[in-house]
Design a protein around this motif. Sequence first.
Motif, PDB file in Angstrom:
ATOM      1  N   ALA A 188       0.834  -1.194   0.000  1.00 17.51           N
ATOM      2  CA  ALA A 188       0.000   0.000   0.000  1.00 17.51           C
ATOM      3  C   ALA A 188       0.871   1.247   0.000  1.00 17.51           C
ATOM      4  N   ARG A 189       0.297   2.332  -0.477  1.00 17.36           N
ATOM      5  CA  ARG A 189       0.994   3.622  -0.496  1.00 17.36           C
ATOM      6  C   ARG A 189       0.370   4.576   0.513  1.00 17.36           C
ATOM      7  N   ASP A 190       1.221   5.259   1.239  1.00 15.40           N
ATOM      8  CA  ASP A 190       0.795   6.248   2.226  1.00 15.40           C
ATOM      9  C   ASP A 190      -0.090   7.298   1.553  1.00 15.40           C
ATOM     10  N   ARG A 191      -1.055   7.822   2.313  1.00 19.22           N
ATOM     11  CA  ARG A 191      -1.917   8.889   1.799  1.00 19.22           C
ATOM     12  C   ARG A 191      -1.157  10.178   1.577  1.00 19.22           C
ATOM     13  N   VAL A 192      -0.148  10.397   2.401  1.00 25.52           N
ATOM     14  CA  VAL A 192       0.517  11.693   2.453  1.00 25.52           C
ATOM     15  C   VAL A 192       1.918  11.580   1.878  1.00 25.52           C
ATOM     16  N   ALA A 193       2.235  12.453   0.950  1.00 19.62           N
ATOM     17  CA  ALA A 193       3.574  12.476   0.379  1.00 19.62           C
ATOM     18  C   ALA A 193       4.541  13.157   1.343  1.00 19.62           C
ATOM     19  N   VAL A 194       5.787  12.718   1.276  1.00 21.60           N
ATOM     20  CA  VAL A 194       6.878  13.329   2.041  1.00 21.60           C
ATOM     21  C   VAL A 194       6.555  13.371   3.531  1.00 21.60           C
ATOM     22  N   ARG A 195       5.972  12.311   4.032  1.00 16.30           N
ATOM     23  CA  ARG A 195       5.698  12.238   5.469  1.00 16.30           C
ATOM     24  C   ARG A 195       7.017  12.021   6.197  1.00 16.30           C
ATOM     25  N   LEU A 196       7.159  12.675   7.332  1.00 13.45           N
ATOM     26  CA  LEU A 196       8.434  12.603   8.056  1.00 13.45           C
ATOM     27  C   LEU A 196       8.568  11.333   8.882  1.00 13.45           C
ATOM     28  N   THR A 197       7.469  10.694   9.188  1.00 10.61           N
ATOM     29  CA  THR A 197       7.526   9.468   9.970  1.00 10.61           C
ATOM     30  C   THR A 197       6.744   8.375   9.256  1.00 10.61           C
ATOM     31  N   VAL A 198       7.070   7.135   9.578  1.00  9.52           N
ATOM     32  CA  VAL A 198       6.340   6.004   9.024  1.00  9.52           C
ATOM     33  C   VAL A 198       5.141   5.722   9.920  1.00  9.52           C
ATOM     34  N   ILE A 199       3.976   5.698   9.313  1.00  9.16           N
ATOM     35  CA  ILE A 199       2.753   5.389  10.044  1.00  9.16           C
ATOM     36  C   ILE A 199       2.427   3.923   9.837  1.00  9.16           C
ATOM     37  N   THR A 200       2.145   3.220  10.909  1.00  7.07           N
ATOM     38  CA  THR A 200       1.916   1.778  10.808  1.00  7.07           C
ATOM     39  C   THR A 200       0.437   1.414  10.759  1.00  7.07           C
ATOM     40  N   LEU A 201      -0.443   2.393  10.829  1.00  7.76           N
ATOM     41  CA  LEU A 201      -1.873   2.110  10.791  1.00  7.76           C
ATOM     42  C   LEU A 201      -2.350   1.966   9.355  1.00  7.76           C
ATOM     43  N   PRO A 202      -3.130   0.937   9.051  1.00 10.14           N
ATOM     44  CA  PRO A 202      -3.617   0.759   7.677  1.00 10.14           C
ATOM     45  C   PRO A 202      -4.394   1.958   7.154  1.00 10.14           C
ATOM     46  N   ARG A 203      -5.099   2.675   8.010  1.00 10.14           N
ATOM     47  CA  ARG A 203      -5.915   3.783   7.522  1.00 10.14           C
ATOM     48  C   ARG A 203      -5.075   4.951   7.015  1.00 10.14           C
ATOM     49  N   ALA A 204      -3.788   4.918   7.274  1.00 13.95           N
ATOM     50  CA  ALA A 204      -2.904   5.964   6.750  1.00 13.95           C
ATOM     51  C   ALA A 204      -2.538   5.734   5.294  1.00 13.95           C
ATOM     52  N   TYR A 205      -2.943   4.616   4.753  1.00 13.53           N
ATOM     53  CA  TYR A 205      -2.594   4.242   3.388  1.00 13.53           C
ATOM     54  C   TYR A 205      -3.853   4.216   2.533  1.00 13.53           C
ATOM     55  N   ASP A 206      -3.752   4.729   1.320  1.00 11.46           N
ATOM     56  CA  ASP A 206      -4.973   4.823   0.527  1.00 11.46           C
ATOM     57  C   ASP A 206      -4.987   3.928  -0.706  1.00 11.46           C
ATOM     58  N   TYR A 207      -3.871   3.689  -1.313  1.00  7.72           N
ATOM     59  CA  TYR A 207      -3.843   2.812  -2.491  1.00  7.72           C
ATOM     60  C   TYR A 207      -3.257   1.467  -2.096  1.00  7.72           C
ATOM     61  N   TRP A 208      -3.996   0.407  -2.454  1.00  4.49           N
ATOM     62  CA  TRP A 208      -3.639  -0.941  -2.032  1.00  4.49           C
ATOM     63  C   TRP A 208      -3.521  -1.869  -3.235  1.00  4.49           C
ATOM     64  N   GLY A 209      -2.571  -2.779  -3.146  1.00  2.00           N
ATOM     65  CA  GLY A 209      -2.517  -3.857  -4.113  1.00  2.00           C
ATOM     66  C   GLY A 209      -3.595  -4.879  -3.817  1.00  2.00           C
ATOM     67  N   GLN A 210      -3.706  -5.866  -4.667  1.00  2.00           N
ATOM     68  CA  GLN A 210      -4.799  -6.824  -4.570  1.00  2.00           C
ATOM     69  C   GLN A 210      -4.549  -7.915  -3.539  1.00  2.00           C
ATOM     70  N   GLY A 211      -3.350  -8.023  -3.024  1.00  2.00           N
ATOM     71  CA  GLY A 211      -3.038  -9.059  -2.044  1.00  2.00           C
ATOM     72  C   GLY A 211      -2.466 -10.306  -2.686  1.00  2.00           C
ATOM     73  N   THR A 212      -1.565 -10.928  -1.968  1.00  2.00           N
ATOM     74  CA  THR A 212      -0.973 -12.186  -2.425  1.00  2.00           C
ATOM     75  C   THR A 212      -0.897 -13.131  -1.232  1.00  2.00           C
ATOM     76  N   GLN A 213      -1.338 -14.351  -1.438  1.00  2.00           N
ATOM     77  CA  GLN A 213      -1.471 -15.317  -0.343  1.00  2.00           C
ATOM     78  C   GLN A 213      -0.127 -15.962  -0.015  1.00  2.00           C
ATOM     79  N   VAL A 214       0.190 -15.983   1.263  1.00  2.00           N
ATOM     80  CA  VAL A 214       1.367 -16.694   1.761  1.00  2.00           C
ATOM     81  C   VAL A 214       0.882 -17.794   2.695  1.00  2.00           C
ATOM     82  N   THR A 215       1.257 -19.014   2.391  1.00  2.00           N
ATOM     83  CA  THR A 215       0.879 -20.163   3.205  1.00  2.00           C
ATOM     84  C   THR A 215       2.148 -20.847   3.686  1.00  2.00           C
TER      85      THR A 215
END
Length: 126
Positions: free
Chosen positions: A96-123
């Motif tokens: 996923a890509r962060d909502r905010v460009a040039v953010r000074l800190t890494v946010i670990t909450l999913p809601r901070a990210y707006d564009y997501w890939g489709q997911g890939t399964q790991v078993t």
Amino acid sequence: VQLQASGGGLVQTGGSLRLSCAASERTFSNYVIGWFRQAPGKDREFVAAIRWNGGDAQYADSVKDRFTISRDIAKNTVYLQMNSLKPEDAAVYYCARDRVAVRLTVITLPRAYDYWGQGTQVTVSS
């Protein structure tokens, strides 16, 4: 903006996989790109993130020293190298890509990210 995640599969405990997250040119510039995972019945959780400009990375404690996030600027791709896999690592992995460009800190909450890939399964088999 489209993110394409790939590289998942079935692996034995202790094995390795490398996930890829590809995007069109300039999609990642100035953003933090994160990997998250979601197991059945559980919330989506942060795994790792990398700042595209500079390459500094951050990891969840549960994967530190086993997973490595990196990026290939020429290929506009972010990788997640996963070593020493455990059954508890099994999940659908999303980039996923962060909502905010040039953010000074890494946010670990999913809601901070707006564009997501489709997911890939790991078993991971025990």
